[in-house]
Design an enzyme around this catalytic site. Structure first.
Site, PDB file in Angstrom:
ATOM      1  N   GLY A   1     -22.829   4.673   2.226  1.00  0.00           N
ATOM      2  CA  GLY A   1     -21.774   5.125   1.327  1.00  0.00           C
ATOM      3  C   GLY A   1     -22.264   5.083  -0.111  1.00  0.00           C
TER       4      GLY A   1
ATOM      5  N   LYS B   1       0.876  -1.181   0.000  1.00  0.00           N
ATOM      6  CA  LYS B   1       0.000   0.000   0.000  1.00  0.00           C
ATOM      7  C   LYS B   1       0.898   1.210   0.000  1.00  0.00           C
ATOM      8  CE  LYS B   1      -4.550   0.369   0.651  1.00  0.00           C
ATOM      9  NZ  LYS B   1      -5.449  -0.636   0.093  1.00  0.00           N
TER      10      LYS B   1
ATOM     11  N   GLY C   1     -20.183   1.987  -3.131  1.00  0.00           N
ATOM     12  CA  GLY C   1     -21.575   1.972  -2.659  1.00  0.00           C
ATOM     13  C   GLY C   1     -22.566   2.197  -3.797  1.00  0.00           C
TER      14      GLY C   1
ATOM     15  N   GLY D   1     -20.158   6.318  -2.764  1.00  0.00           N
ATOM     16  CA  GLY D   1     -19.007   6.594  -3.632  1.00  0.00           C
ATOM     17  C   GLY D   1     -18.971   5.520  -4.705  1.00  0.00           C
ATOM     18  N   ASN D   2     -17.824   5.303  -5.309  1.00  0.00           N
ATOM     19  CA  ASN D   2     -17.723   4.314  -6.392  1.00  0.00           C
ATOM     20  C   ASN D   2     -18.273   2.940  -5.968  1.00  0.00           C
ATOM     21  OD1 ASN D   2     -16.804   3.110  -8.903  1.00  0.00           O
ATOM     22  ND2 ASN D   2     -15.149   2.225  -7.708  1.00  0.00           N
TER      23      ASN D   2
HETATM   24  N1  GLU Z   1      -7.280  -0.343  -3.357  1.00  0.00           N
HETATM   25  C1  GLU Z   1      -7.991  -1.569  -3.607  1.00  0.00           C
HETATM   26  C2  GLU Z   1      -7.973  -2.453  -2.368  1.00  0.00           C
HETATM   27  O1  GLU Z   1      -7.683  -2.005  -1.291  1.00  0.00           O
HETATM   28  C3  GLU Z   1      -7.493  -2.271  -4.849  1.00  0.00           C
HETATM   29  C4  GLU Z   1      -6.059  -2.699  -4.834  1.00  0.00           C
HETATM   30  C5  GLU Z   1      -5.547  -3.228  -6.170  1.00  0.00           C
HETATM   31  O2  GLU Z   1      -6.329  -3.401  -7.086  1.00  0.00           O
HETATM   32  O3  GLU Z   1      -4.340  -3.448  -6.235  1.00  0.00           O
HETATM   33  O4  GLU Z   1      -8.335  -3.605  -2.434  1.00  0.00           O
END
Ligand code: GLU
Length: 424
Positions: free
Chosen positions: A227, A115, A232, A229-230
């Site tokens: 929610g 992340k 929800g 957003g995308n």
């Molecule tokens: N940000 C999304 C998650 O937390 C997608 C991560 C990704 O596709 O690498 O699952």
């Protein structure tokens, strides 16, 4: 993360990893992990903090901070989103990278977990400043990411436009096309069909399996979604298209309820025109708190973390909770749901559809072979249902909650990969 004597290290806020940690403390004991295994899971493999200059619209240079954590990559290249958030800390990024490692292992896709993000409020930046900050961050970490090292994707406050800048900056540095270095890209630049709504649809596939287990019939299932957003909004749209009865939805300004079901396409239109779902004609305005405790059969938290907690959990009336948000449930609430026999489908399983289609995108890029939407959906469904069954059978066997069996499935897979590599 967790030291071998199960002592918690510093956690900067009260959200997700409190839950992950306390669940893991129990699990580590149950799985009888060795000291070597605990040591190996205890620390991320690589942690980067970078400082980089960005020229603001005023002409002045401002220094920005970015982080990237590659928690575990025994099963494949590290994989995880990039978020832009003013309160982002390295500890929070470590926690999220650890959860990504579990998520990819639960879904059984050949990735580790990572992340990253930039400490910034993107709403306070102009379009140019946002682009310069994105490009500056990628220049700072370019040596440490790539299709076989660590692959970014969208996360909180980042989208496909930002993924396009990431791709462009990386390719300028490398001097060649490398579409597989980032996922969640626009389709024109090698993105996958269905990626934009895959988190919501993956959650629905899992939900439908869970409903069979508790004999909950679609015609009797009233749904509330927190929610819009995308994730929800797409969940509401897809459920409505499948003839589910969505009775309540909300966004950051508040919620609405209509006991006999909302006409979701009109709610989406209303939200696009007014900026919120509230005051939708024919519905009643409610607070977000009222939404969480309204009379429904399925509750879908798809907004922020820590929404379901010890104060409101005793009043939750649904039979099933589908965590489309990351860590919307505190450990206290999790215990309360378990006692009340409410089935909770944990985030690492419920919202894995996004990273699953990211894997398909990466694979399409590497093979230079692009799939029809139908193929993506078929493979997503298969992957999600298999993941659900893996987690559900362990949960039945061990008579534990689904969150615990999901973590257990994931940790076993990660440790097995470490063993095969000779790291244990
Ligand atoms: N940000 C999304 C998650 O937390 C997608 C991560 C990704 O596709 O690498 O699952």
């Amino acid at each position: 993360m967790v030291t071998k004597n199960h002592e918690r290290i510093h956690l900067d806020d009260k959200n997700l990893c409190h839950l992950a940690m306390s669940e893991l403390e129990d699990l580590y004991t149950d799985l009888g992990l060795s000291t070597e295994e605990l040591d190996l899971l205890d620390m991320p493999r690589r942690t980067f903090t970078v400082h980089f200059p960005v020229r603001m619209d005023s002409g002045k240079i401002k220094m920005f901070i970015g982080h990237r954590v590659q928690y575990n990559d025994a099963r494949g290249p590290a994989k995880g989103g990039i978020r832009f958030h003013p309160e982002l800390t390295i500890d929070h990024v470590k926690d999220l990278a650890f959860l990504m490692s579990l998520k990819c292992a639960v879904a059984n896709i050949p990735f580790g977990g990572s992340k990253g993000g930039v400490v910034v409020n993107p709403k306070g930046l102009s379009r140019n400043e946002l682009e310069h900050a994105t490009r500056g961050y990628i220049r700072a970490i370019a040596d440490y990411i790539g299709p076989f090292k660590d692959i970014p994707a969208p996360d909180v406050y980042t989208d496909e436009k930002i993924m396009a800048w990431i791709l462009d900056e990386f390719e300028r540095i490398k001097g060649e096309h490398v579409p597989s270095m980032v996922t969640g890209k626009p389709i024109e630049l090698g993105g996958s069909k269905a990626r934009s709504y895959s988190t919501s649809l993956g959650g629905i596939y899992v939900l439908e399996e869970a409903m069979k287990k508790i004999n909950l019939d679609k015609s009797k299932a009233f749904i509330a979604i927190q929610g819009f957003g995308n994730v929800g909004e797409n969940a509401a749209r897809l459920l409505h298209e499948r003839e589910y009865n969505v009775i309540a939805v909300s966004d950051s300004k508040g919620g609405i309820i209509k006991e006999d079901g909302l006409f979701i396409p009109a709610v989406i239109k209303h939200k696009n025109e007014t900026g919120s779902v509230i005051d939708f004609p024919g519905s009643k305005n409610i607070t977000n708190e009222e939404l969480l405790t309204c009379k429904c059969d399925i509750l879908i938290p798809a907004a922020l973390s820590d929404q379901l907690n010890r104060d409101n959990a005793p009043n939750v009336k649904s039979k099933l909770v589908l965590e489309l948000a990351n860590a919307p449930t505190t450990r206290d609430a999790d215990d309360i749901f378990f006692d009340k026999n409410i089935m909770l489908i944990p985030d690492v399983l419920a919202n894995a559809g996004g990273v699953v289609v990211s894997y398909f995108e990466w694979s399409q890029n590497l093979n230079n072979d692009y799939w029809e939407e139908e193929k993506v959906l078929e493979k997503l469904k298969k992957t999600m249902i298999t993941a659900f069954n893996d987690v559900y059978s362990l949960c039945q066997e061990q008579k534990c909650r689904l969150r615990k069996s999901a973590y257990s499935v994931a940790l076993k897979r990660i440790l097995e990969a470490e063993k095969l590599r000779g790291n244990l």
